[in-house]
Design an enzyme around this catalytic site. Structure first.
Site, short mmCIF file in Angstrom:
data_model
loop_
_atom_site.label_atom_id
_atom_site.label_comp_id
_atom_site.label_asym_id
_atom_site.label_seq_id
_atom_site.Cartn_x
_atom_site.Cartn_y
_atom_site.Cartn_z
N GLU A 255 75.60 6.70 -26.90
CA GLU A 255 75.43 7.92 -27.72
C GLU A 255 73.94 8.12 -27.92
O GLU A 255 73.27 7.27 -28.52
CB GLU A 255 76.12 7.80 -29.09
CG GLU A 255 77.62 7.93 -29.02
CD GLU A 255 78.29 8.02 -30.39
OE1 GLU A 255 77.71 8.65 -31.28
OE2 GLU A 255 79.38 7.43 -30.53
N TYR B 225 70.29 8.92 -32.58
CA TYR B 225 70.08 10.36 -32.65
C TYR B 225 68.75 10.59 -33.36
O TYR B 225 68.42 9.88 -34.30
CB TYR B 225 71.19 11.04 -33.46
CG TYR B 225 72.57 10.92 -32.84
CD1 TYR B 225 72.99 11.81 -31.86
CD2 TYR B 225 73.44 9.91 -33.23
CE1 TYR B 225 74.25 11.71 -31.30
CE2 TYR B 225 74.71 9.80 -32.67
CZ TYR B 225 75.11 10.70 -31.70
OH TYR B 225 76.37 10.60 -31.14
N GLU C 191 80.88 1.83 -33.17
CA GLU C 191 80.02 1.66 -34.35
C GLU C 191 80.67 0.82 -35.44
O GLU C 191 80.74 1.23 -36.61
CB GLU C 191 79.60 3.05 -34.89
CG GLU C 191 78.74 3.80 -33.90
CD GLU C 191 78.12 5.09 -34.46
OE1 GLU C 191 78.48 5.54 -35.56
OE2 GLU C 191 77.25 5.65 -33.76
O1 AHR Z 1 78.71 11.85 -31.94
C1 AHR Z 1 79.06 12.05 -33.28
C2 AHR Z 1 79.29 10.73 -34.02
O2 AHR Z 1 78.09 10.02 -34.12
C3 AHR Z 1 80.23 9.76 -33.37
O3 AHR Z 1 81.55 10.00 -33.69
C4 AHR Z 1 79.80 8.44 -33.96
O4 AHR Z 1 80.05 7.37 -33.10
C5 AHR Z 1 78.34 8.64 -34.25
O5 AHR Z 1 78.01 8.23 -35.52
#
Ligand code: AHR
Length: 497
Positions: free
Chosen positions: A291, A243, A172
């Site tokens: 992720e 997410y 990131e």
């Molecule tokens: O998975 C948690 C965090 O989310 C990770 O460290 C980061 O890469 C993302 O922002």
């Protein structure tokens, strides 16, 4: 409600790369310490790894695990986690404001990976460090030469190289929260020079560059274009992270967020191909969605600074989270022509499907199940799904969400078609007509469903409220099949041919 799903044997999307069922362990909270590693636990093996946790991971059949971060990696000195444990330094981790004991490092993690039946996907620090440290780490892990770092590995007790094949160039790096955050130009140059050194050291590895931290980053698009412009000929994949949350408490929109994920994937594919065209290149750069998950239940938690193995980001997931996770897995499967790797973030305790009590039980969250079935049964070739069904519009009018989310995987070896399907309707069952064109007669063999009347139902160490059940099959041999999908349910239906 009625819906139909047609696939044709001659219209594949592509072969699934097993790495799309990857996961992620970061030095964060109790993922490592208290999660996979707890030497005092009754199930610990001689290296201190919890066997009860490994057993659950084995059930998920996870082929690759990204390590050691995440944000953590951007301040990490990999050497701190190697060699005699009593000499390892305790350090501050500025990413998560914790203390890192370094009792687990790559020496131990690759041993754990073998025991968990998985491969390591290694991330290098391009935040506070650079190409030289990355190249040294690669030599330590993969080389058989009579040189300093390969010999250091031997001295530390590992004669044979670890053979790590997939490497991430930082994490990131577009985010200002990242240690050593860079502009796209700065990162593009640093990643190119690191990629060159890594491929010269071991040409057999695959490299992943950092794409955007999520689709809503203001730099999305420009970031990928600039970084790929620098790195295109040196790398194999670009990363995507995303997410989702249901802060708005709008379940219908929430379980439709895989449509957003699909748009993200298609957008990044378009950018990769635009750079390919501009460069008159022959090669494709593929995608590593390294992720992805639901993450919000733990938002706003109080943080005690400089704790060791604190309870952090321990989201307790509910049934609707499992529905979205199931839909996201189908999205990955349906884009398997370009998504070659993906990591459910994370695996144990930290926004994870597997939870542990300190010195106590290990248990599974509702999200464990769609992953377990997708990973175990979703192997083979994804077929292009033609879906006909009603849809509804997301509240901000950004996109339509079909009531049916589905994927169909043809496993030629097992002579089976595996259908994954979510009925997103919150009120109506769905009569689904399935048509398998160009297959010999097929017959339903198994129907597994994940359902709870309460979308907010959760599991705990004491009680499993959300777990899969077998549904009775009423089916005739043929090309067409009828199946009922209960309102807001996740399903796996297997047809033999
Ligand atoms: O998975 C948690 C965090 O989310 C990770 O460290 C980061 O890469 C993302 O922002």
């Amino acid at each position: 409600m009625k819906a139909s799903l047609t696939v044709n044997k001659k219209f594949p999307v592509g072969e699934i790369d097993k790495r799309i069922y990857g996961s992620f362990i970061e030095h964060l909270g109790r993922a490592v310490y208290g999660g996979i590693y707890e030497p005092e636990h009754e199930s610990a093996d001689e290296l201190g790894f919890r066997k009860d946790v490994i057993e659950l991971i084995n059930k998920m059949n996870v082929p690759i695990v990204r390590y050691p971060g995440g944000n953590f990696v951007s301040g990490y000195n990999w050497e701190d986690g190697t060699g005699p444990r009593d000499k390892r330094p305790k350090k501050l981790d500025l990413a998560w404001e914790t203390i890192e004991s370094n009792q687990v490092g790559i020496d131990e993690f690759q041993e754990w990976a073998k025991r968990a039946g998985t491969e390591v996907m290694m991330a290098v620090n391009l935040g506070t460090r650079g190409p030289d440290d990355a190249k040294n780490l690669l030599e330590y892990c993969n080389l058989d030469t009579d040189t300093y770092y390969a010999n250091l590995r031997r001295k530390n007790g590992f004669e044979k190289p670890f053979g790590i094949k997939t490497w991430c160039l930082g994490n990131e790096m577009d985010g200002t929260w990242q240690m050593g955050h860079k502009t796209a130009e700065e990162y593009g140059r640093a990643a190119t020079e690191t990629a060159k050194l890594l491929k010269w050291t071991d040409p057999s590895i695959e490299l992943v560059i950092c794409g955007s931290s999520n689709l809503n980053m203001p730099t999305f698009g420009e970031w990928e274009l600039t970084v790929l412009d620098h790195t295109y000929e040196h790398v194999d994949m670009v990363s995507l992270h995303q997410y989702y949350n249901n802060h708005a408490n709008n379940s219908a929109d929430f379980i439709g967020l895989s449509v957003h994920m699909d748009q993200f994937i298609k957008g990044v594919v378009a950018i990769c191909d635009a750079v390919k065209a501009k460069k008159h290149s022959k090669k494709n750069v593929n995608l590593s969605f390294d992720e992805w998950n639901v993450w919000y239940h733990s938002n706003g938690e109080k943080i005690e600074r400089w704790a060791e193995k604190p309870h952090r980001l321990e989201d307790i997931y509910n049934f609707e989270d499992a529905l979205l996770v199931g839909c996201m897995l189908m999205t990955l499967q349906n884009n398997c022509d370009r998504v070659k790797c993906a990591c459910l973030a994370q695996l144990v305790n930290v926004i994870a499907p597997i939870m542990t009590e300190d010195m106590g039980k290990a248990w599974v969250q509702p999200t464990f199940y769609p992953f377990m079935f997708a990973s175990n049964r979703g192997r083979g070739t994804t077929l292009k799904s033609i879906v006909e069904c009603d849809s509804y519009t997301e509240k901000n009018n950004r996109y339509d969400i079909p009531y049916l989310e589905a994927s169909v995987i043809n496993n030629e070896e097992k002579r089976e078609l595996v259908v994954f399907a979510v009925n997103r309707s919150l009120s109506e069952d769905m009569e689904l007509n399935l048509c398998f064109e160009n297959f010999e007669d097929t017959i339903a063999n198994e129907h597994v469903m994940l359902y709870n009347d309460d979308l907010k139902a959760e599991n705990s160490a004491e009680k499993e409220n959300v777990s899969p059940v077998n549904v009775e099959i009423k089916d005739e041999k043929g090309v067409n099949h009828e199946v009922t999908l209960k309102k807001h349910s996740w399903n796996m239906i297997v047809y033999k041919y």
